[in-house]
Design a protein around this motif. Structure first.
Motif, mmCIF file in Angstrom:
data_model
loop_
_atom_site.group_PDB
_atom_site.id
_atom_site.type_symbol
_atom_site.label_atom_id
_atom_site.label_comp_id
_atom_site.label_asym_id
_atom_site.label_seq_id
_atom_site.Cartn_x
_atom_site.Cartn_y
_atom_site.Cartn_z
ATOM 1 N N PRO A 1 3.495 -0.352 9.484
ATOM 2 C CA PRO A 1 4.324 0.542 10.293
ATOM 3 C C PRO A 1 3.570 1.821 10.638
ATOM 4 N N ASN A 2 3.936 2.431 11.765
ATOM 5 C CA ASN A 2 3.261 3.677 12.153
ATOM 6 C C ASN A 2 3.694 4.851 11.287
ATOM 7 N N GLU A 3 4.830 4.723 10.585
ATOM 8 C CA GLU A 3 5.285 5.736 9.648
ATOM 9 C C GLU A 3 5.679 5.050 8.353
ATOM 10 N N ALA A 4 5.424 5.700 7.251
ATOM 11 C CA ALA A 4 5.785 5.124 5.955
ATOM 12 C C ALA A 4 7.273 4.793 5.926
ATOM 13 N N CYS A 5 7.593 3.706 5.238
ATOM 14 C CA CYS A 5 8.980 3.236 5.211
ATOM 15 C C CYS A 5 9.368 2.892 3.779
ATOM 16 N N LEU B 1 0.869 -1.172 0.000
ATOM 17 C CA LEU B 1 0.000 0.000 0.000
ATOM 18 C C LEU B 1 0.906 1.221 0.000
ATOM 19 N N SER B 2 0.847 1.997 -1.072
ATOM 20 C CA SER B 2 1.686 3.181 -1.215
ATOM 21 C C SER B 2 0.859 4.293 -1.849
ATOM 22 N N ASP B 3 0.896 5.466 -1.210
ATOM 23 C CA ASP B 3 0.098 6.601 -1.695
ATOM 24 C C ASP B 3 -1.371 6.209 -1.851
ATOM 25 N N ASP B 4 -1.843 5.445 -0.839
ATOM 26 C CA ASP B 4 -3.245 5.005 -0.783
ATOM 27 C C ASP B 4 -3.641 4.103 -1.942
ATOM 28 N N GLU B 5 -2.663 3.515 -2.618
ATOM 29 C CA GLU B 5 -2.947 2.609 -3.723
ATOM 30 C C GLU B 5 -2.319 1.246 -3.438
ATOM 31 N N LYS B 6 -3.102 0.203 -3.645
ATOM 32 C CA LYS B 6 -2.623 -1.154 -3.390
ATOM 33 C C LYS B 6 -2.135 -1.788 -4.688
ATOM 34 N N LYS B 7 -0.949 -2.359 -4.651
ATOM 35 C CA LYS B 7 -0.342 -2.943 -5.851
ATOM 36 C C LYS B 7 0.270 -4.300 -5.516
ATOM 37 N N GLU B 8 0.231 -5.208 -6.479
ATOM 38 C CA GLU B 8 0.940 -6.480 -6.333
ATOM 39 C C GLU B 8 2.306 -6.354 -6.994
ATOM 40 N N LYS C 1 15.955 -4.997 -5.685
ATOM 41 C CA LYS C 1 17.107 -4.328 -6.298
ATOM 42 C C LYS C 1 17.025 -4.383 -7.815
ATOM 43 N N GLU C 2 16.445 -5.452 -8.329
ATOM 44 C CA GLU C 2 16.332 -5.600 -9.772
ATOM 45 C C GLU C 2 15.067 -4.952 -10.327
ATOM 46 N N LEU C 3 14.197 -4.503 -9.439
ATOM 47 C CA LEU C 3 12.971 -3.844 -9.882
ATOM 48 C C LEU C 3 13.108 -2.326 -9.914
ATOM 49 N N THR C 4 13.867 -1.780 -8.974
ATOM 50 C CA THR C 4 14.016 -0.330 -8.882
ATOM 51 C C THR C 4 15.482 0.039 -8.815
ATOM 52 N N SER C 5 15.805 1.237 -9.279
ATOM 53 C CA SER C 5 17.202 1.683 -9.271
ATOM 54 C C SER C 5 17.732 1.864 -7.862
ATOM 55 N N SER C 6 16.845 2.234 -6.942
ATOM 56 C CA SER C 6 17.284 2.430 -5.556
ATOM 57 C C SER C 6 17.372 1.126 -4.788
ATOM 58 N N GLY C 7 16.737 0.080 -5.327
ATOM 59 C CA GLY C 7 16.702 -1.194 -4.615
ATOM 60 C C GLY C 7 15.601 -1.255 -3.584
ATOM 61 N N GLN C 8 14.759 -0.204 -3.534
ATOM 62 C CA GLN C 8 13.712 -0.149 -2.526
ATOM 63 C C GLN C 8 12.390 0.295 -3.141
ATOM 64 N N LEU C 9 11.311 -0.170 -2.538
ATOM 65 C CA LEU C 9 9.988 0.361 -2.824
ATOM 66 C C LEU C 9 9.742 1.471 -1.809
ATOM 67 N N CYS C 10 9.437 2.672 -2.276
ATOM 68 C CA CYS C 10 9.426 3.844 -1.402
ATOM 69 C C CYS C 10 8.021 4.189 -0.905
ATOM 70 N N ASN C 11 8.026 4.890 0.236
ATOM 71 C CA ASN C 11 6.789 5.418 0.823
ATOM 72 C C ASN C 11 5.731 4.333 1.002
ATOM 73 N N VAL C 12 6.154 3.194 1.573
ATOM 74 C CA VAL C 12 5.249 2.066 1.793
ATOM 75 C C VAL C 12 4.517 2.268 3.115
ATOM 76 N N GLU C 13 3.190 2.295 3.038
ATOM 77 C CA GLU C 13 2.370 2.510 4.233
ATOM 78 C C GLU C 13 1.981 1.189 4.905
ATOM 79 N N GLY C 14 2.096 0.106 4.178
ATOM 80 C CA GLY C 14 1.793 -1.223 4.698
ATOM 81 C C GLY C 14 1.985 -2.240 3.591
ATOM 82 N N PHE C 15 2.152 -3.485 3.960
ATOM 83 C CA PHE C 15 2.291 -4.512 2.926
ATOM 84 C C PHE C 15 1.841 -5.864 3.458
ATOM 85 N N TRP C 16 1.533 -6.765 2.508
ATOM 86 C CA TRP C 16 1.057 -8.101 2.812
ATOM 87 C C TRP C 16 1.984 -9.116 2.152
ATOM 88 N N VAL C 17 2.454 -10.074 2.911
ATOM 89 C CA VAL C 17 3.202 -11.218 2.387
ATOM 90 C C VAL C 17 2.272 -12.415 2.509
#
Length: 668
Positions: free
Chosen positions: A603-607, A559-566, A574-590
């Motif tokens: 998390p209580n703050e976006a990570c 969940l990022s910027d109020d949008e849910k994505k798979e 690292k192979e998906l993004t140049s930074s190696g990270q998915l940014c501004n993540v408000e929550g996620f599901w494994v």
């Protein structure tokens, strides 16, 4: 010279995932040919071993095999060996489970063949002196043990006898070093055996030198298949008949019935050399020193994942034995416990990679099912307790919640076991990377909620899936500040030196609930300078339905910027993004799609979020070839930290476990 008796026995087929396919293949390639051979050679004798699950399958799919066996048993051509129903590592079991497994298999053998077994064969020759009393009380007259456990001076091609507290049992050494090759001439083989027996006779006292001797051979199903296909057994039978009485082929019980001599001996705890050779150095075969037998507990010191399974099995054993109430449910739970005690979960006793998660996770699932059944026996109450769960001298925290069972360790302050009470294995059952196999050595033990502090360069290496940092917090032994079982709260603390110059501390609080937990972090800069770093929390989820052909068992949704994505988890972040990270993540599901279980991180703050699937390769038991043994899906939450001297920072993660619900998601 007196007669040399040759006793040939077969090991049972292994128990594990896809066992029906294994049993069917064994029936077609081994049992049908061996029965055909026995019918055609009425003077050949052999001892067969079956585990209980194997008998269940054969009796259902091929009941004719037992009709033939009954005839062969009546002609004294075949002896059926006993053992544990699920082929357990007996020393790891409480006496009640040892006796129960033996009795269950004995009854099954008597039901399908009409005769009870008198001898017992055990998984990997995993032995302990206390088994003498257990086997004797279960009606067993002798046990087959690998020769590597027997003191050299006692190996005289004669049976031994061992006693304990007034109980005794005969021991027939398995001469594993003398198993013939299929291309070896049978006559030459017998001549060599005769020479070895004659040489041994010179060191025997007169009474033993005059006795008939015995060469006890035990084969795996693949080995006996090769001997059948090459017609070696037929050649051996002919050579024995032409030996003019120098050799005879008998079953172990036939030989022991007419052998009055037994060499008194004490057999120390140990296991067969083919397994023990892997028990001194991780994944490395080592020539054994006869003066120091390797035990199953030495093996556990080398392979901590096997030890962790033993700890869980022991805990569930205690729950079963202390359970009161519904007797039928208690028996059902004990049945699942016995399934989990199969030796393949603790060691590999035939082809397969060492400590392969396939068999271990199958055992965890059976133990989880056993606990789930037990909770239905009476009024279950959620609890969090503190005691030395794994006998390492340090207390762990045992959480029995409505939806899961978890073990939290002071080592790293992490979750080291997580079993969801929905027919799952242990999601925290992770291996560590080894330089020889994966190209890197992990310098910490993987688990859930492992904490890291990195500088920028270290974090870049970490995102490249390389070992990074100096183990601050990830290798630390946390201290307990407070434990409140009523409020299900655990407060831990660790202090460390960052970059060898800045004192920092971390308070880590777990608050557990029925379907998850809240983890609170309070990081404090105790130095006199500004702390600039990356704070990361890593959780590695083992694939519980391990399949070497399909590693991608986990689905990731963010969940990022109020949008849910798979997110595509076939590769790393690292192979998906140049930074190696998915940014501004408000929550996620494994989500474990195999078991329909989803883990939510909020998390209580976006990570920022990074992830990587890791495949662990290990050497195959017989060939040494590297094969996939385990897979884990590691994900890491990260925050940039800038703290003035004396200041604190708080981060909180809400972690919940629930059944997967299908949602329409946007593909990334």
């Amino acid at each position: 010279m007196n007669t040399i008796n040759i006793c040939i026995s077969l090991k049972s087929s292994r128990i594990g995932p896809a066992r029906q396919e294994i049993f069917e293949k064994d029936y077609e390639t081994v049992y049908k040919p061996i029965l055909k051979f026995l019918v055609a050679n009425p003077d050949f004798r052999i001892a067969l071993a079956f585990n209980g699950v194997q008998i269940e399958y054969l009796n259902k799919k091929h009941p004719e095999i037992f009709e033939i066996l009954k005839q062969l048993i009546s002609k004294k051509q075949v002896e059926i060996l006993g053992g544990g129903y699920y082929d357990p590592a007996f020393p790891l079991l409480f006496p009640i489970d040892r006796a129960g497994q033996i009795e269950l298999l004995t009854c099954e053998i008597r039901k399908v063949t009409g005769k009870r077994p008198r001898g017992i064969t055990i998984c990997g020759s995993i032995w302990d002196y206390s088994l003498v009393t257990n086997f004797n009380s279960s009606g067993m007259e002798y046990v087959l043990l690998d020769e590597s456990l027997i003191p050299q001076e006692k190996l005289k091609y004669l049976p031994l006898i061992m006693s304990d507290k007034g109980k005794s049992i005969s021991i027939l050494p398995i001469h594993s070093t003398q198993n013939p090759l299929s291309d070896r001439d049978a006559k030459d083989y017998l001549k060599e055996v005769e020479k070895k027996v004659q040489k041994t006779n010179k060191t025997c006292i007169e009474r033993f030198a005059q006795d008939n001797k015995v060469l006890n051979l035990q084969f795996t199903l693949s080995e006996i298949r090769q001997l059948l296909e090459s017609n070696w057994l037929e050649s051996l039978n002919t050579a024995v008949k032409n030996s003019e009485g120098a050799f005879e082929i008998k079953t172990p019980a036939q030989f022991l019935k007419n052998c009055e001599s037994r060499i008194p001996a004490f057999i120390s705890s140990g296991m067969s050399s083919e397994v023990a050779q892997w028990g001194t150095k991780p994944y490395e075969s080592v020539k054994l020193d006869k003066r120091y037998p390797v035990t199953i507990y030495d093996f556990f010191q080398i392979y901590p994942q096997s030890r962790a399974l033993y700890d869980r099995m022991l805990y569930v054993s205690l729950l079963v034995n202390q359970s009161h109430g519904d007797r039928q449910r208690k028996n059902d739970a004990r049945q699942k416990l016995w399934e989990a005690q199969n030796g393949d979960g603790f060691i590999c006793t035939s082809k397969g990679s060492f400590v392969s998660s396939t068999y271990r996770q199958q055992a965890y699932k059976s133990l989880t099912e056993a606990e789930r059944i037990l909770r239905q026996c009476g009024q279950f109450k959620e609890s969090v307790s503190s005691f030395d769960y794994n006998s390492d001298g340090i207390n762990e925290y045992i959480s029995r919640m409505q939806n899961y069972f978890a073990v939290i360790s002071l080592q790293g302050g992490a979750i080291r076991e997580l079993d969801v009470l929905q027919n799952s294995g242990n999601f925290a059952d992770n291996l560590s990377r080894v330089q020889e196999f994966e190209g890197y050595n992990d310098d910490y033990e993987r688990g859930l909620f492992i904490d890291h502090i990195f500088n920028d360069a270290e974090f870049d290496s970490y995102l490249d899936n390389k070992p990074a940092g100096n183990g601050i917090f990830s290798k630390a032994l946390y201290q307990e500040i407070k434990f409140n079982d009523n409020h299900r709260e655990i407060q831990l603390f660790s202090r460390a030196m960052y970059q060898n110059k800045q004192q920092i501390s971390l308070r880590k609080n777990y608050v557990l609930n029925s379907s998850g937990m809240m983890i609170q972090y309070i990081l404090k800069n105790e130095s006199n300078s500004i702390l600039k770093a990356k704070f990361a929390v890593e959780s590695s989820f083992a694939q519980t339905n391990f399949n070497a052909k399909d590693f991608n068992a986990y689905k990731l949704e963010i969940l990022s910027d109020d949008e849910k994505k798979e997110i595509n988890t076939n590769t790393s972040s690292k192979e998906l993004t140049s930074s190696g990270q998915l940014c501004n993540v408000e929550g996620f599901w494994v989500t474990d799609t195999d078991n329909n279980i989803s883990f939510m991180f909020e998390p209580n703050e976006a990570c920022n979020l990074s992830f990587v699937p890791i495949i662990f390769n290990r050497p195959e038991y017989m060939t040494g070839e590297l094969v996939p043994a385990c897979m884990t899906f590691a994900n890491t939450l990260c925050w940039d930290i800038e703290l003035a001297p004396g200041m604190e920072m708080e981060k909180t993660i809400n972690f919940n476990i629930f059944n997967m619900h299908k949602k329409r998601v946007k593909k990334s």
